[in-house]
Enzyme design. Structure first.
Site, PDB file in Angstrom:
ATOM      1  N   LYS A  11      26.457  34.217  -7.160  1.00  0.00           N
ATOM      2  CA  LYS A  11      26.555  34.283  -8.618  1.00  0.00           C
ATOM      3  C   LYS A  11      27.469  33.196  -9.207  1.00  0.00           C
ATOM      4  O   LYS A  11      28.218  32.535  -8.482  1.00  0.00           O
ATOM      5  CB  LYS A  11      27.074  35.665  -9.016  1.00  0.00           C
ATOM      6  CG  LYS A  11      26.084  36.785  -8.719  1.00  0.00           C
ATOM      7  CD  LYS A  11      26.652  38.117  -9.174  1.00  0.00           C
ATOM      8  CE  LYS A  11      25.679  39.248  -8.987  1.00  0.00           C
ATOM      9  NZ  LYS A  11      26.242  40.532  -9.479  1.00  0.00           N
ATOM     10  N   TYR A  51      16.641  40.743 -14.400  1.00  0.00           N
ATOM     11  CA  TYR A  51      17.403  41.994 -14.459  1.00  0.00           C
ATOM     12  C   TYR A  51      16.798  43.014 -15.433  1.00  0.00           C
ATOM     13  O   TYR A  51      17.486  43.940 -15.856  1.00  0.00           O
ATOM     14  CB  TYR A  51      18.864  41.709 -14.825  1.00  0.00           C
ATOM     15  CG  TYR A  51      19.650  41.136 -13.676  1.00  0.00           C
ATOM     16  CD1 TYR A  51      20.034  41.933 -12.605  1.00  0.00           C
ATOM     17  CD2 TYR A  51      20.011  39.795 -13.647  1.00  0.00           C
ATOM     18  CE1 TYR A  51      20.750  41.420 -11.534  1.00  0.00           C
ATOM     19  CE2 TYR A  51      20.738  39.274 -12.581  1.00  0.00           C
ATOM     20  CZ  TYR A  51      21.101  40.089 -11.536  1.00  0.00           C
ATOM     21  OH  TYR A  51      21.817  39.585 -10.473  1.00  0.00           O
ATOM     22  N   PHE A  59      25.513  47.465 -19.838  1.00  0.00           N
ATOM     23  CA  PHE A  59      26.018  46.186 -19.340  1.00  0.00           C
ATOM     24  C   PHE A  59      24.968  45.080 -19.304  1.00  0.00           C
ATOM     25  O   PHE A  59      25.275  43.943 -18.950  1.00  0.00           O
ATOM     26  CB  PHE A  59      26.625  46.354 -17.935  1.00  0.00           C
ATOM     27  CG  PHE A  59      25.650  46.863 -16.901  1.00  0.00           C
ATOM     28  CD1 PHE A  59      24.775  46.005 -16.248  1.00  0.00           C
ATOM     29  CD2 PHE A  59      25.618  48.212 -16.574  1.00  0.00           C
ATOM     30  CE1 PHE A  59      23.883  46.461 -15.293  1.00  0.00           C
ATOM     31  CE2 PHE A  59      24.741  48.688 -15.611  1.00  0.00           C
ATOM     32  CZ  PHE A  59      23.856  47.809 -14.979  1.00  0.00           C
ATOM     33  N   ARG A  87      23.838  43.880   2.582  1.00  0.00           N
ATOM     34  CA  ARG A  87      24.637  44.766   1.733  1.00  0.00           C
ATOM     35  C   ARG A  87      25.983  45.098   2.399  1.00  0.00           C
ATOM     36  O   ARG A  87      27.007  45.200   1.733  1.00  0.00           O
ATOM     37  CB  ARG A  87      23.838  46.004   1.367  1.00  0.00           C
ATOM     38  CG  ARG A  87      22.588  45.615   0.538  1.00  0.00           C
ATOM     39  CD  ARG A  87      21.805  46.769   0.004  1.00  0.00           C
ATOM     40  NE  ARG A  87      22.492  47.448  -1.075  1.00  0.00           N
ATOM     41  CZ  ARG A  87      22.629  46.976  -2.324  1.00  0.00           C
ATOM     42  NH1 ARG A  87      22.132  45.791  -2.640  1.00  0.00           N
ATOM     43  NH2 ARG A  87      23.256  47.678  -3.238  1.00  0.00           N
ATOM     44  N   THR A  93      30.153  47.149  -4.721  1.00  0.00           N
ATOM     45  CA  THR A  93      30.075  46.433  -5.995  1.00  0.00           C
ATOM     46  C   THR A  93      31.456  46.256  -6.616  1.00  0.00           C
ATOM     47  O   THR A  93      31.779  45.195  -7.142  1.00  0.00           O
ATOM     48  CB  THR A  93      29.155  47.192  -6.975  1.00  0.00           C
ATOM     49  OG1 THR A  93      27.858  47.310  -6.372  1.00  0.00           O
ATOM     50  CG2 THR A  93      29.027  46.464  -8.294  1.00  0.00           C
ATOM     51  N   ARG A 104      32.762  40.567  -1.298  1.00  0.00           N
ATOM     52  CA  ARG A 104      33.337  41.016  -2.570  1.00  0.00           C
ATOM     53  C   ARG A 104      34.838  41.293  -2.465  1.00  0.00           C
ATOM     54  O   ARG A 104      35.567  41.054  -3.425  1.00  0.00           O
ATOM     55  CB  ARG A 104      32.561  42.216  -3.083  1.00  0.00           C
ATOM     56  CG  ARG A 104      31.171  41.793  -3.574  1.00  0.00           C
ATOM     57  CD  ARG A 104      30.346  42.959  -4.002  1.00  0.00           C
ATOM     58  NE  ARG A 104      29.097  42.526  -4.621  1.00  0.00           N
ATOM     59  CZ  ARG A 104      27.990  43.246  -4.608  1.00  0.00           C
ATOM     60  NH1 ARG A 104      27.962  44.435  -4.026  1.00  0.00           N
ATOM     61  NH2 ARG A 104      26.905  42.793  -5.199  1.00  0.00           N
ATOM     62  N   ASN A 114      31.199  39.725  -9.352  1.00  0.00           N
ATOM     63  CA  ASN A 114      31.374  40.176  -7.972  1.00  0.00           C
ATOM     64  C   ASN A 114      30.742  39.246  -6.936  1.00  0.00           C
ATOM     65  O   ASN A 114      30.485  39.643  -5.814  1.00  0.00           O
ATOM     66  CB  ASN A 114      30.886  41.616  -7.807  1.00  0.00           C
ATOM     67  CG  ASN A 114      29.426  41.786  -8.109  1.00  0.00           C
ATOM     68  OD1 ASN A 114      28.660  40.829  -8.105  1.00  0.00           O
ATOM     69  ND2 ASN A 114      29.013  43.010  -8.374  1.00  0.00           N
ATOM     70  N   HIS A 117      24.656  38.944  -5.218  1.00  0.00           N
ATOM     71  CA  HIS A 117      23.632  39.975  -5.454  1.00  0.00           C
ATOM     72  C   HIS A 117      22.792  40.050  -4.194  1.00  0.00           C
ATOM     73  O   HIS A 117      22.539  39.040  -3.546  1.00  0.00           O
ATOM     74  CB  HIS A 117      22.730  39.575  -6.638  1.00  0.00           C
ATOM     75  CG  HIS A 117      21.455  40.358  -6.695  1.00  0.00           C
ATOM     76  ND1 HIS A 117      21.341  41.528  -7.403  1.00  0.00           N
ATOM     77  CD2 HIS A 117      20.241  40.150  -6.122  1.00  0.00           C
ATOM     78  CE1 HIS A 117      20.102  42.007  -7.263  1.00  0.00           C
ATOM     79  NE2 HIS A 117      19.427  41.180  -6.493  1.00  0.00           N
ATOM     80  N   GLU A 128      11.843  40.468  -5.661  1.00  0.00           N
ATOM     81  CA  GLU A 128      12.883  39.510  -6.012  1.00  0.00           C
ATOM     82  C   GLU A 128      12.666  38.155  -5.342  1.00  0.00           C
ATOM     83  O   GLU A 128      12.889  37.113  -5.962  1.00  0.00           O
ATOM     84  CB  GLU A 128      14.260  40.079  -5.649  1.00  0.00           C
ATOM     85  CG  GLU A 128      14.677  41.230  -6.536  1.00  0.00           C
ATOM     86  CD  GLU A 128      16.047  41.787  -6.225  1.00  0.00           C
ATOM     87  OE1 GLU A 128      16.558  42.542  -7.073  1.00  0.00           O
ATOM     88  OE2 GLU A 128      16.622  41.473  -5.158  1.00  0.00           O
TER      89      GLU A 128
END
Length: 140
Positions: A11, A51, A59, A87, A93, A104, A114, A117, A128
């Site tokens: 990100k 998204y 958010f 993950r 998160t 993270r 964070n 993704h 995705e």
């Protein structure tokens, strides 16, 4: 164990701080291979489309604005149980709740910023990946 592919996004908060290599080293050290990768700058419309599943959540606007604020690195990771492994490597998160050694915990600035993704299920991963990559770009 199943060989899977999953989408990973590094990100804007992480690309802005030149953390791409450090983050990718964590994926590779965990046994995941990068089989497609590109650095892009999402428009607000593209970020909103990606998204869209969150469009009714409070958010959403902030997330879209953040994801369009700086370049991101989109990539496809491949390996045994890649979705769960990705993950695990990313961590919770909320960085305050993330395990030591996770991306993270080490790099996130906040719950919103964070750093990464990752797809959460095989169906999501397929959608995705197709959002960002054509089949010709998956070269693992």
């Amino acid at each position: 164990m199943a060989i899977e592919r999953t989408l990973s996004i590094i990100k804007p908060d992480a690309t802005k701080r030149n953390l791409t290599g450090k983050i990718n080293a964590k994926f590779e050290d965990a046994g995941l291979r990068i089989v497609a990768q590109k650095r892009i700058h999402l428009s607000p419309a593209q970020a909103g489309q990606f998204y869209v599943v969150h469009k009714d959540r409070p958010f959403y606007g902030e997330l879209v604005e953040f994801m369009a604020s700086e370049p991101v690195v989109v990539q496809v990771l491949e390996g045994e149980n890649a979705i769960a492994k990705n993950r695990e490597v990313m961590g919770a998160t909320n960085p305050a709740q993330a395990d030591a050694g996770t991306i993270r915990k080490e790099f996130a600035l906040s719950v919103g910023e964070n750093s990464v993704h990752g797809s959460d299920a095989p169906e999501t991963a397929k959608e995705e990946i197709a959002f960002f990559f054509s089949g010709l770009e998956l070269v693992g």
